[in-house]
Design an enzyme around this catalytic site. Structure first.
Site, short mmCIF file in Angstrom:
data_model
loop_
_atom_site.label_atom_id
_atom_site.label_comp_id
_atom_site.label_asym_id
_atom_site.label_seq_id
_atom_site.Cartn_x
_atom_site.Cartn_y
_atom_site.Cartn_z
CG PHE A 190 -2.03 1.13 1.08
CD1 PHE A 190 -3.18 1.20 0.56
CD2 PHE A 190 -1.62 2.34 1.82
CE1 PHE A 190 -3.86 1.90 0.75
CE2 PHE A 190 -2.73 3.33 1.78
CZ PHE A 190 -3.87 3.07 1.05
N GLY A 191 0.75 1.89 -1.12
CA GLY A 191 1.56 3.15 -1.30
C GLY A 191 0.72 4.14 -2.15
NE ARG A 213 9.91 -1.87 2.17
CZ ARG A 213 10.98 -1.49 1.57
NH1 ARG A 213 12.07 -1.89 1.53
NH2 ARG A 213 10.89 0.05 0.81
CB ILE A 271 -1.36 -4.00 -11.05
CG1 ILE A 271 -1.79 -3.59 -9.59
CG2 ILE A 271 -2.80 -4.74 -11.92
CD1 ILE A 271 -2.47 -2.36 -9.54
NE ARG A 273 8.60 -4.78 -12.37
CZ ARG A 273 7.97 -3.56 -12.73
NH1 ARG A 273 6.68 -3.74 -12.98
NH2 ARG A 273 8.54 -2.38 -12.87
CD GLU A 302 5.85 -9.55 -17.83
OE1 GLU A 302 6.48 -8.95 -18.39
OE2 GLU A 302 5.18 -9.42 -16.59
CG HIS A 321 4.14 -5.94 -18.06
ND1 HIS A 321 5.27 -6.34 -17.38
CD2 HIS A 321 3.83 -4.82 -17.18
CE1 HIS A 321 5.91 -5.34 -16.41
NE2 HIS A 321 4.78 -4.49 -16.29
#
Length: 369
Positions: A190-191, A213, A271, A273, A302, A321
């Protein structure tokens, strides 16, 4: 550096990007030759790209020479960085000590996008190379991508598309959509993107919880987002959205044990990596119905191999992607990256610096104007 498409040597233009970096010359007081190399993983020799118009003319207008590297090679051959002051990195090419220690002219790596897991920040700092990314520009497009996958999953859009195309309308009663109001969305990492996604979800009546974190975020309280430990988030969420950066600590963060904590009715959306998820464990969980489904815009590897089981599962929505690639995404991300180049060329500090300690190094001072 390969032959530039618009080789120019003029006075660096003022950009208004901030205070001059230590030891640097204020823009407009010195004639500088500043060359930018654009990585060839997402751009063509004429500067056009798979993302759309990158606005490279802004470099030309400000007296900065640019060219697209002659080949997509990872890492970039050292010979291609000779005489290059900045790299506009469009993808995930590695820049580690083996490269930056032997690129004496390099001052800046401007990352197109938010992720930078392939860039060794410590090595760049030691070598006097500034690294920037574009977090503000990518925030809304990536949040919308997460919302798109959530809605596609909740409404079983892929299955309904298939029924319509095969004229199998009689089966539509088996694909009722899931509720939204009162459902819990857990955002892992969450950022800024997670906060934007929380804003988009609020009018839908969904509850948002988060995990990161630090266990805190300046916008969490304002948005009514409760920050939880990862295990509790997984257990409580009806939709788990992965927005975390990829680091050694987050690689395969969502493994078999994590998936086992999720509700059988829950969906996983990635969404961030591909390597955030243990893909083998995810395939098994999807196959056995231990979670309801997944929406994936990123993968490991990928592209997916043609025989990957994920391609055959009805409870998975896939995107190559690129779900956030919209016209405003390209415009804003490119503008942010180019602003970093213009600032450094003008002897100023750019925004969104990932290694600000570089400005205090002798290596950076030695590369000053």
């Amino acid at each position: 550096m390969s032959t530039a498409t618009n080789e120019l040597t003029t006075t660096a233009a003022a950009t208004g990007a901030g205070a001059p970096a230590p030891g640097a010359t204020r823009a407009g007081t010195a004639r500088l030759k500043f060359n930018v190399a654009v990585t060839a993983d997402a751009a063509r020799p004429d500067g056009s790209s798979i993302h759309g118009d990158l606005g490279l003319q802004r470099l030309s207008e400000n007296g900065i020479a640019w060219s697209v590297l002659p080949s997509y090679t990872d890492p970039v051959p050292l010979a291609d960085l000779a005489g290059v002051q900045a790299v506009l990195s469009l993808g995930h090419i590695a820049f580690d000590s083996r490269t930056v220690d032997h690129a004496p002219d390099l001052r800046l790596i401007a990352r197109f996008g938010a992720g930078y897991e392939t860039i060794d920040l410590d090595a760049c700092t030691r070598a006097g190379v500034v690294v920037t990314n574009t977090p503000d520009a990518i925030r809304r497009p990536l949040a919308v991508a997460g919302l798109t996958l959530l809605l596609a999953l909740s409404h079983k859009l892929l299955a309904k598309d298939r029924l319509t195309r095969t004229s199998d309308w009689g089966q539509r009663e088996h694909y009722r959509g899931a509720p939204l109001v009162g459902q819990t969305v857990g955002i892992v990492g969450f950022g800024s993107v997670g906060a934007e996604l929380a804003r988009l979800l609020a009018p839908l009546g969904m509850k948002v919880v988060g995990n990161n974190r630090s266990g805190r975020h300046v916008e969490a309280a304002e948005l009514g987002v409760e920050l939880l430990g990862l295990n509790e988030l997984l257990e409580r969420s009806d939709y788990v959205v992965l927005c975390a950066a990829l680091t050694p600590a987050t690689e395969k963060l969502i493994d078999a044990a994590a998936l086992a904590r999720m509700k059988p009715s829950a969906y996983l959306i990635n969404i961030g990596r591909g390597k955030l998820v243990d893909t083998d464990a995810l395939r098994e969980a999807l196959r056995d119905g231990r979670i309801a489904g997944a929406g994936l815009d990123v993968f490991e590897p990928e592209p997916l191999l043609p025989d990957d089981e994920l391609l055959t599962l009805d409870n998975v929505v896939l995107s190559p992607h690129s779900l956030c690639w919209t016209e405003d995404f390209t415009r804003d991300v490119a503008a942010s990256a180019i602003a970093s180049v213009l600032a450094v060329a003008a002897g100023e500090r750019p925004a969104n610096v990932l290694n600000p300690e570089v400005f205090a190094t002798e290596a950076f001072a030695a590369k000053g104007a």
